[in-house]
Design an enzyme around this catalytic site. Structure first.
Site, mmCIF file in Angstrom:
data_model
loop_
_atom_site.group_PDB
_atom_site.id
_atom_site.type_symbol
_atom_site.label_atom_id
_atom_site.label_comp_id
_atom_site.label_asym_id
_atom_site.label_seq_id
_atom_site.Cartn_x
_atom_site.Cartn_y
_atom_site.Cartn_z
ATOM 1 C CG HIS A 292 -46.584 -48.175 -18.906
ATOM 2 N ND1 HIS A 292 -46.226 -49.234 -18.112
ATOM 3 C CD2 HIS A 292 -45.413 -47.572 -19.250
ATOM 4 C CE1 HIS A 292 -44.912 -49.269 -17.977
ATOM 5 N NE2 HIS A 292 -44.389 -48.268 -18.669
ATOM 6 C CD GLU A 293 -44.669 -44.873 -21.676
ATOM 7 O OE1 GLU A 293 -43.903 -44.197 -20.966
ATOM 8 O OE2 GLU A 293 -44.391 -46.038 -22.062
ATOM 9 C CG HIS B 146 -42.865 -43.938 -16.827
ATOM 10 N ND1 HIS B 146 -42.059 -44.580 -15.917
ATOM 11 C CD2 HIS B 146 -43.069 -44.822 -17.834
ATOM 12 C CE1 HIS B 146 -41.785 -45.812 -16.369
ATOM 13 N NE2 HIS B 146 -42.391 -45.980 -17.525
ATOM 14 C CG HIS C 79 -41.908 -41.765 -10.485
ATOM 15 N ND1 HIS C 79 -41.101 -42.820 -10.841
ATOM 16 C CD2 HIS C 79 -41.584 -41.480 -9.208
ATOM 17 C CE1 HIS C 79 -40.332 -43.146 -9.806
ATOM 18 N NE2 HIS C 79 -40.603 -42.346 -8.808
HETATM 19 ZN ZN LIG Z 1 -42.414 -47.667 -18.805
#
Ligand SMILES: [Zn+2]
Length: 674
Positions: free
Chosen positions: A464-465, A468, A471
């Protein structure tokens, strides 16, 4: 004394901050100079005798505040990852100064007059789309910050912002202190029955470090739920552990929550909105409180129904142990039992297959290679802010260097709880910078020489991290304002949630999930049982999340002037009225330690996770059904969405990938709510 390292640009690769030179005493002078310099730069913009142009006003504004940007990135990080009394003191001093600084810019009438003038003529300026958007976004930001208010209202706004900033800092520091203080101290190892030998040893070591030699200490995670609750066989220990977690900071932060909600409502009123939620959501992709409330209310009833079915199943298992009424501190324990009995999945049996280095290199990095052609090289020669923080250089398929990734995976006393991504340097073509991004987790450190074995959830968090991080790394915008993750809150979780899909893609899972001693792959039947068990507990997870969301929503839809007498009473009533009060499921965070909304940036924004998940579930389906290869799909997702940051409307980016507006069907199906 050597020169303050924040006063000049870093000479390190990708302008990685020179951590080896940075000392706590550099922060305050750097903030002071940074703010003064930016105000001088803005005074130069407004004193320019030339009429306003895009270049002499908007671009000049984008370029301003370099020293402040440098110190802010490093200091914000320091507060989160390695705080101390000295750092806390600086934070308390700086927070209201910064709030006043931002007001000084946004309420500068001469500056706003130039922006307003340009905005009025924006169609005639011949701007490219990203530049036009910069002008529009800046104009919106000034208006939302009170640029159009009269002098008396602006004065009140400054007071509100200063007090809110100070309260947010106090709230955070209270949570940190209360979380430490509420750690459960146990006298004998018997009380830890159910935990692994490693976990018992870690609790003994934790006790030693905290000055309780010979005892055992269970420190708290940031959420209401604590992982040990699933394992501890002694019901009274479970009860004490959960009570410690739920009661954290109630005395000190309850009144702060009340005060902050009141001030935020007043500020929203000044700025022309009925509530703080209305003010916040107007600038999010959701657009209106009705849109958010609409989605939430569609989810509550089916989620509660599923949770009640789960509760009945767990109560049956608990009854076998002579427990008459299933309590909140029993839920995780019996949930784990039922999961093992029904699906034969033992969470502890999976951990040997999830060794951190392997999951990172052969899972997370490997997936980024499959989808985007990236490769990663650790750079031990580059020093980060703590020995646990490791720096990796990221390269494109053709070898071009893309940026730096800093991974800091372990828990420590000086780090706040949870997991998150942050940026030390943001990409921008205007400044010529590439991104330096960070991922933080809180994986407990094993004894020296022992491997770091992750739980299924920790593996998910790692993916998940990293979503980011991608991104931020893929950002390809001109203006810093639009870089990478600088998108609305209710959009920013979308790319990270999408990245979670790689964790269970067969070709990725087979590559990383190997036994840390024997190297054997995770048995296929175990994978199947895990997949089957995924749906189990969905009611609990959805309800605890929605309860926190609706709590945030209740605080921030309070009309101006509505008095709240007691935070806990307000909380109980809010959950009841929202139809989300399930007795054995406490909200994921209670008000007194709900940092996202009282000290982070998520006030009236905790709904963002499920809002983003609509886009996520829809996009995961697109990845599976669009007929392109994984690499081609990755390229489309990168080009049309990840690289765009906020340089265009995020929903337009979504449509450019998937080919239509988002639909809620896939989310409802995934969560079993359809
Ligand atoms: Zn998050």
């Amino acid at each position: 004394m050597t020169e303050n390292p924040f006063f000049k640009p870093s000479t390190l690769v990708f302008e990685l901050p020179p951590f080896a030179e940075i000392r706590a005493e550099h922060y305050l002078p750097a903030y002071e100079r940074g703010m003064a310099e930016q105000l001088a730069e803005i005074a130069a913009i407004t004193a320019d005798p030339q009429p306003p142009t895009f270049a002499n006003t908007l671009v000049a504004l984008e370029r301003s505040g370099e020293v402040l940007r440098r110190v802010e990135a490093v200091f914000r990080n320091q507060v989160s990852v390695d705080t101390s009394d000295v750092v806390d003191e600086v934070d308390a001093k700086v927070s209201p100064l910064l709030a006043a600084h931002h007001d000084a810019i946004h309420l500068d009438r001469a500056l706003f007059a130039r922006i307003e003038d340009l905005y009025g003529r924006r169609a005639e300026l011949g701007l490219d789309p990203e530049s036009l958007r910069l002008l529009e976004r800046r104009h919106t930001a000034f208006v939302r910050s009170g640029a159009r208010l009269g002098a008396a209202e602006q004065e009140r706004l400054r007071e509100l912002n200063a007090e809110l900033a100070a309260l947010a800092t106090t709230f955070q520091q209270n949570v940190n202190a209360a979380t430490k203080a509420a750690a459960l101290v146990l006298d004998s190892a018997d009380e830890l029955d159910g935990l692994s030998a490693d976990a018992v040893a870690a609790a003994a070591e934790n006790a030693r470090v905290l000055g309780h030699d010979g005892k055992y200490v269970l420190s708290l995670r940031s959420t209401s739920g604590q992982p040990e609750l699933a394992l501890l066989t002694d019901r009274s220990v479970r009860e004490r552990l959960l009570a410690a977690s739920l009661g954290r900071a109630a005395d000190v932060n309850g009144p702060i929550a009340i005060r902050m909600a009141g001030l935020r409502a007043e500020r929203a009123g000044l700025l022309g909105h009925s509530t703080h939620a209305a003010y916040v959501v107007a600038d999010e992709t959701a657009g209106s409180v009705e849109a958010v409330a609409g989605l939430l209310s569609r989810l509550v009833e089916p989620a509660v129904a599923i949770a009640r079915r789960e509760a009945a199943e767990l109560a049956q298992a608990a009854a076998a142990d002579g427990i008459e009424e299933l309590a909140a501190h029993d839920w995780a324990y019996y949930s784990e039992k039922v999961r093992q009995d029904s699906y034969h999945v033992d969470a502890a049996a999976l951990r040997p297959y999830f060794e951190l280095e392997r999951v990172l290199h052969d899972g997370v990095f490997f997936a980024a290679g499959l989808a985007y052609g990236l490769s990663f090289t650790e750079r031990p020669d580059l020093t980060a802010y703590h020995p646990d923080a490791r720096v990796f250089e990221v390269a494109e398929e053709d070898g071009t260097r893309l940026g730096l990734f800093v991974g800091d995976f372990h828990a420590r006393a000086s780090k706040r709880g949870g997991a998150w991504m942050d940026e030390l340097v943001s990409q921008s073509a205007l400044t010529g910078r590439r991104a330096v991004v960070m991922n933080n987790l809180n994986v407990p450190k094993p004894a020296p020489g022992e491997p770091v074995l992750l739980t299924w959830d920790e593996v998910r968090v790692l993916f998940h991290e990293f979503g980011h991080a991608l991104h931020g790394l893929f950002s390809d915008v001109r203006y810093p304002l639009f870089a990478g993750t600088a998108v609305p809150r209710d959009f920013v979780e979308f790319p990270s949630q999408v990245n979670e899909m790689w964790m269970v893609r067969p070709e990725v899972l087979a590559n990383y999930a190997r036994h840390h001693v024997t190297g054997e792959p995770l048995p296929a039947e175990l994978v199947e049982r895990m997949a089957a068990a995924e749906g189990f507990g969905q009611g609990f997870r959805t309800v605890e999340y929605l309860a926190a969301t609706l709590l945030d929503w209740a605080w921030h839809t309070l009309p101006r002037g509505r008095e709240v007498a007691d935070a806990e009473e307000f909380e109980a009533r809010a959950l009841e009225e929202a139809g989300i009060a399930v007795p054995a499921i406490p909200p994921r965070y209670r008000s007194a330690y709900f940092q996202h909304v009282f000290s982070g940036g998520y006030s009236a924004g905790y709904y963002a996770y499920i809002w983003s998940e609509v886009l996520d579930a829809d996009t995961v389906r697109w990845f599976g059904e669009n007929g392109r290869s994984v690499r081609e799909s990755g390229e489309v997702f990168r080009r049309e969405l990840l690289s765009r940051g906020f340089s265009r409307d995020p929903l337009e980016s979504f449509r450019a990938v998937v080919g239509r507006a988002p639909e809620t069907g896939p989310l409802l199906a995934r969560r079993g709510l359809a």
